[in-house]
Design a protein around this motif. Structure first.
Motif, PDB file in Angstrom:
ATOM      1  N   PRO A  35       6.426  -4.103  -6.770  1.00 17.08           N
ATOM      2  CA  PRO A  35       5.027  -4.073  -6.324  1.00 17.08           C
ATOM      3  C   PRO A  35       4.689  -2.760  -5.615  1.00 17.08           C
ATOM      4  N   PHE A  36       3.408  -2.396  -5.614  1.00 11.10           N
ATOM      5  CA  PHE A  36       2.925  -1.286  -4.791  1.00 11.10           C
ATOM      6  C   PHE A  36       3.051  -1.660  -3.315  1.00 11.10           C
ATOM      7  N   ASP A  37       3.342  -0.694  -2.432  1.00 12.93           N
ATOM      8  CA  ASP A  37       3.148  -0.990  -1.006  1.00 12.93           C
ATOM      9  C   ASP A  37       1.741  -0.515  -0.618  1.00 12.93           C
ATOM     10  N   GLN A  38       1.337  -0.805   0.621  1.00  8.03           N
ATOM     11  CA  GLN A  38      -0.041  -0.511   1.036  1.00  8.03           C
ATOM     12  C   GLN A  38      -0.378   0.976   0.881  1.00  8.03           C
ATOM     13  N   ASP A  39       0.577   1.859   1.240  1.00  2.20           N
ATOM     14  CA  ASP A  39       0.309   3.297   1.147  1.00  2.20           C
ATOM     15  C   ASP A  39       0.082   3.735  -0.295  1.00  2.20           C
ATOM     16  N   GLN A  40       0.960   3.272  -1.185  1.00  5.59           N
ATOM     17  CA  GLN A  40       0.814   3.629  -2.605  1.00  5.59           C
ATOM     18  C   GLN A  40      -0.498   3.087  -3.149  1.00  5.59           C
ATOM     19  N   ALA A  41      -0.783   1.820  -2.834  1.00  7.76           N
ATOM     20  CA  ALA A  41      -2.004   1.197  -3.343  1.00  7.76           C
ATOM     21  C   ALA A  41      -3.214   1.980  -2.849  1.00  7.76           C
ATOM     22  N   ALA A  42      -3.205   2.355  -1.572  1.00 13.14           N
ATOM     23  CA  ALA A  42      -4.357   3.064  -1.001  1.00 13.14           C
ATOM     24  C   ALA A  42      -4.490   4.453  -1.613  1.00 13.14           C
ATOM     25  N   SER A  43      -3.383   5.194  -1.708  1.00 12.82           N
ATOM     26  CA  SER A  43      -3.525   6.566  -2.194  1.00 12.82           C
ATOM     27  C   SER A  43      -3.839   6.587  -3.693  1.00 12.82           C
ATOM     28  N   GLN A  44      -3.323   5.621  -4.442  1.00 11.03           N
ATOM     29  CA  GLN A  44      -3.663   5.557  -5.867  1.00 11.03           C
ATOM     30  C   GLN A  44      -5.132   5.135  -6.060  1.00 11.03           C
ATOM     31  N   SER A  45      -5.586   4.172  -5.263  1.00 13.17           N
ATOM     32  CA  SER A  45      -6.981   3.722  -5.376  1.00 13.17           C
ATOM     33  C   SER A  45      -7.945   4.830  -4.980  1.00 13.17           C
ATOM     34  N   HIS A  46      -7.512   5.622  -4.004  1.00 12.66           N
ATOM     35  CA  HIS A  46      -8.340   6.710  -3.494  1.00 12.66           C
ATOM     36  C   HIS A  46      -8.597   7.791  -4.553  1.00 12.66           C
ATOM     37  N   ARG A  47      -7.803   7.792  -5.625  1.00 10.56           N
ATOM     38  CA  ARG A  47      -8.019   8.779  -6.694  1.00 10.56           C
ATOM     39  C   ARG A  47      -9.306   8.521  -7.473  1.00 10.56           C
ATOM     40  N   CYS A  48      -9.854   7.296  -7.362  1.00 10.24           N
ATOM     41  CA  CYS A  48     -11.054   6.929  -8.122  1.00 10.24           C
ATOM     42  C   CYS A  48     -12.199   7.857  -7.754  1.00 10.24           C
ATOM     43  N   LEU A  49     -12.911   8.345  -8.767  1.00  8.46           N
ATOM     44  CA  LEU A  49     -14.014   9.282  -8.547  1.00  8.46           C
ATOM     45  C   LEU A  49     -15.318   8.566  -8.227  1.00  8.46           C
ATOM     46  N   SER A  50     -15.324   7.230  -8.262  1.00 11.59           N
ATOM     47  CA  SER A  50     -16.556   6.454  -8.083  1.00 11.59           C
ATOM     48  C   SER A  50     -17.662   6.942  -9.014  1.00 11.59           C
ATOM     49  N   CYS A  51     -17.352   6.998 -10.276  1.00 10.32           N
ATOM     50  CA  CYS A  51     -18.345   7.477 -11.246  1.00 10.32           C
ATOM     51  C   CYS A  51     -19.622   6.641 -11.110  1.00 10.32           C
ATOM     52  N   GLY A  52     -20.757   7.277 -11.213  1.00  9.01           N
ATOM     53  CA  GLY A  52     -22.039   6.585 -11.044  1.00  9.01           C
ATOM     54  C   GLY A  52     -22.215   5.452 -12.031  1.00  9.01           C
ATOM     55  N   ASN A  53     -21.795   5.659 -13.257  1.00 10.98           N
ATOM     56  CA  ASN A  53     -21.927   4.654 -14.299  1.00 10.98           C
ATOM     57  C   ASN A  53     -20.533   4.392 -14.834  1.00 10.98           C
ATOM     58  N   PRO A  54     -19.761   3.559 -14.111  1.00  6.14           N
ATOM     59  CA  PRO A  54     -18.313   3.489 -14.407  1.00  6.14           C
ATOM     60  C   PRO A  54     -18.004   2.899 -15.775  1.00  6.14           C
ATOM     61  N   TYR A  55     -17.400   3.715 -16.627  1.00  5.87           N
ATOM     62  CA  TYR A  55     -17.030   3.265 -17.969  1.00  5.87           C
ATOM     63  C   TYR A  55     -15.996   2.150 -17.900  1.00  5.87           C
ATOM     64  N   CYS A  56     -15.107   2.225 -16.892  1.00  3.10           N
ATOM     65  CA  CYS A  56     -14.049   1.211 -16.771  1.00  3.10           C
ATOM     66  C   CYS A  56     -14.665  -0.187 -16.691  1.00  3.10           C
ATOM     67  N   GLU A  57     -15.766  -0.307 -15.933  1.00  2.00           N
ATOM     68  CA  GLU A  57     -16.404  -1.625 -15.765  1.00  2.00           C
ATOM     69  C   GLU A  57     -16.977  -2.144 -17.064  1.00  2.00           C
ATOM     70  N   TRP A  58     -17.525  -1.231 -17.858  1.00  2.00           N
ATOM     71  CA  TRP A  58     -18.099  -1.655 -19.136  1.00  2.00           C
ATOM     72  C   TRP A  58     -17.010  -2.077 -20.090  1.00  2.00           C
ATOM     73  N   LYS A  59     -15.918  -1.350 -20.061  1.00  2.00           N
ATOM     74  CA  LYS A  59     -14.835  -1.611 -21.005  1.00  2.00           C
ATOM     75  C   LYS A  59     -14.052  -2.869 -20.613  1.00  2.00           C
ATOM     76  N   CYS A  60     -14.007  -3.194 -19.338  1.00  2.60           N
ATOM     77  CA  CYS A  60     -13.312  -4.405 -18.881  1.00  2.60           C
ATOM     78  C   CYS A  60     -14.087  -5.619 -19.381  1.00  2.60           C
ATOM     79  N   PRO A  61     -13.436  -6.517 -20.152  1.00  2.60           N
ATOM     80  CA  PRO A  61     -14.183  -7.642 -20.734  1.00  2.60           C
ATOM     81  C   PRO A  61     -14.867  -8.564 -19.715  1.00  2.60           C
ATOM     82  N   VAL A  62     -14.347  -8.667 -18.484  1.00  2.00           N
ATOM     83  CA  VAL A  62     -15.043  -9.497 -17.479  1.00  2.00           C
ATOM     84  C   VAL A  62     -15.936  -8.649 -16.566  1.00  2.00           C
ATOM     85  N   HIS A  63     -16.017  -7.361 -16.827  1.00  4.13           N
ATOM     86  CA  HIS A  63     -16.851  -6.429 -16.050  1.00  4.13           C
ATOM     87  C   HIS A  63     -16.564  -6.487 -14.548  1.00  4.13           C
ATOM     88  N   ASN A  64     -15.295  -6.304 -14.237  1.00  2.00           N
ATOM     89  CA  ASN A  64     -14.879  -6.229 -12.825  1.00  2.00           C
ATOM     90  C   ASN A  64     -15.593  -5.102 -12.089  1.00  2.00           C
TER      91      ASN A  64
END
Ligand code: FAD
Ligand code: SF4
Length: 470
Positions: A35-64
């Motif tokens: 599993p990730f530890d808190q530091d890894q999870a935080a620093s990996q999550s922090h890489r997200c660019l927060s795109c204005g129109n996130p393609y990841c959300e559209w591509k995710c079938p449940v639209h997370n």
């Protein structure tokens, strides 16, 4: 903080969690990722660019709400992240483990272009695993119960997705399954090295506390009739999956030593979980030369189960090339690392042997013109026949629907390929030709993915609530 470093993705590269030692991976039925530890999870999550129109959300079938929960992880706000993650997904810790992210959310990530996609799947798994470990539970305090109850046939991802949305809206779900544990193929199909079974046990406990009722070891049509169910409940959802094994249609398929994929995988799980009824169900490949036919998730799971059982060799023959394999790239790579030999562009034409299997005759193929689905058709090269020696052959060609004998008498129609019809032209989402009966997941769309089954179950719940006017 997030605002003063927008270039985190350059300083911090994509890092997947560590994998267990090969010694463990080749012998034990446990998840291969640490599993990730808190530091890894935080620093990996922090890489997200927060795109204005996130393609990841559209591509995710449940639209997370992916960028939103990534931000909450990087801020250490795990309970809020868990609450948010459960607004769109009924089994986020499962999807985080088994979705083919390379083809879905992570494939659509802006950073996938050279920098390495954000590790979305592992972040999703981290949120729920960590929240549960910290004592978090879904907040049901604001639910007002209605007097409606809905029967759900099948405790796979479709049935559970439907039950989750219903229970959160105060509609009582009673879930029937013929198996002794919930999960459908999550429990009796997908092996432990991708998804450990305590994940589903924990889910059953949480769901039960939320107000779902499970009637396990109960097969609809045998232990209880559809008539009884239709009388007792206000509506029914069917998420019964697809369980007819596809055959190759070549000689020798009935020779001893040739097995369908699912009975092999299920017998292995049953032994590990203590559900085995009769030791003769177990199919051992220890010390044997195994040939697996197929190139999807099921084939990869057979390959890697065979390695762990101690096969002498495991060869996977697939009729297209590596590029055109349907399964998750990550799992193909994992199978290779664990010692599976791949033979691409090989089409089986016969299974050979006197009174038991001795080998698989294959021809080499090259890719010809695209078929009606746009996938290039494999065409045999004349004179390229060879025999792959084998003591055991596992056939993983996929699944077709298995319409129940009672569909007809209850006016539930199926299409020409056997899938239950619940088209968009119906008055309510995922309603079948019997107005009181809804359906979703593999039995409607054909065998597909965990996350698409969850989506259809959740959508069907919306349809059911509209139908019940709650
Ligand atoms: P199922 O999961 O099949 O659940 C159906 C349930 O209905 C079962 O529990 C069954 O017992 C029950 N049922 C059926 N009839 C009755 C009845 N009459 N009475 C009571 N209960 C009944 N997808 C991924 O996304 N990632 C993967 O890595 C992946 N790996 C896979 C590996 C294997 C070996 C297989 C076979 C599939 C894999 N899949 C994977 C596909 C995924 O598991 C399915 O698409 C998904 O489980 C479908 O969900 P479902 O709810 O429609 O059906
Ligand atoms: Fe990605 Fe699957 Fe999670 Fe959606 S549900 S974010 S596709 S891992």
């Amino acid at each position: 903080g997030r605002l003063n470093n927008n270039f985190q993705f350059i300083d911090v590269g994509r890092q997947d969690p560590a994998k267990k030692d090969m010694e463990v991976r080749q012998h034990e039925f446990v998840e291969i990722y640490e599993p990730f530890d808190q530091d890894q999870a935080a620093s990996q999550s922090h890489r997200c660019l927060s795109c204005g129109n996130p393609y990841c959300e559209w591509k995710c079938p449940v639209h997370n709400f992916i960028p939103n929960w990534l931000k909450l992880i990087s801020e250490g706000n795990i309970f809020e992240a868990a609450e948010l993650s459960h607004q769109t997904n009924s089994l986020p810790e499962v999807c985080g483990r088994v979705c083919p992210q390379d083809r879905l959310c992570e494939g659509a990530c802006t950073l996938n272009d050279g920098f390495g996609a954000v590790t979305i799947g592992n972040a999703e798994k981290y949120i729920t695993d960590t929240a549960f470990a910290m004592g978090w539970k879904p907040d049901m305090s604001k639910v007002t119960w209605t007097d409606k109850k809905v029967a759900i046939i099948g405790a796979g991802p479709a049935g559970l997705g439907c039950a989750d949305v219903l229970v959160r809206n105060g509609v009582k779900p009673v879930v029937f399954d013929r198996y002794p544990e919930i999960g459908g193929l999550l429990t009796f199909g997908i092996p432990e090295f991708k998804l450990e079974k305590n994940v589903l046990t924990r889910r059953r406990e949480i769901f039960t506390e939320m107000g779902m009722e499970f009637r396990l070891n109960t097969e609809v049509g045998t232990d209880i009739t559809m008539d009884e169910i239709l009388k007792e409940y206000d509506a029914v959802f069917m998420g019964m999956g697809t369980y007819t094994y596809m055959k190759g249609g070549f000689p020798g398929e009935d020779l001893p030593g040739v097995h369908d994929a699912l009975p092999f995988l299920v017998a292995n799980v049953n032994r590990n979980l203590g559900f085995e009824k009769d030791p003769s169900e177990f199919i051992s490949v220890k010390g044997k030369r195994v040939v697996v036919l197929g190139g999807g998730d099921t084939a990869m799971d057979c390959n890697r189960t065979s390695i762990r059982q101690g096969a002498e060799s495991v060869t996977c023959a697939y009729r297209r090339d590596e590029e055109n394999m349907p399964g998750s790239r990550r799992e193909v790579a994992n199978a290779k690392e664990e010692g599976v030999q791949f033979l691409f562009n090989r089409q089986p034409v016969a299974i050979v042997g006197e009174d038991k299997v001795e080998g698989v005759k294959v021809v080499t193929t090259e890719l010809g013109e695209p078929d009606e689905n746009g996938r290039r058709r494999p065409e045999p090269i004349p004179g390229s026949e060879e025999v792959l020696p084998a003591d055991v052959v596992l056939i993983a060609f996929g699944f077709r629907p298995s319409p129940a004998p009672w569909f007809d008498e209850h006016g539930i129609t199926v299409s020409d390929w056997g899938g239950v019809e619940a088209p968009e032209t119906q008055q309510y989402k995922f309603q079948t030709s019997n107005p009181k009966v809804f359906a979703g997941g593999d039995m409607v769309r054909g065998s597909d993915l965990v996350v698409t089954a969850i989506w259809e179950g959740r959508e069907a719940a919306e349809g059911i609530m509209d139908y019940l006017e709650v």
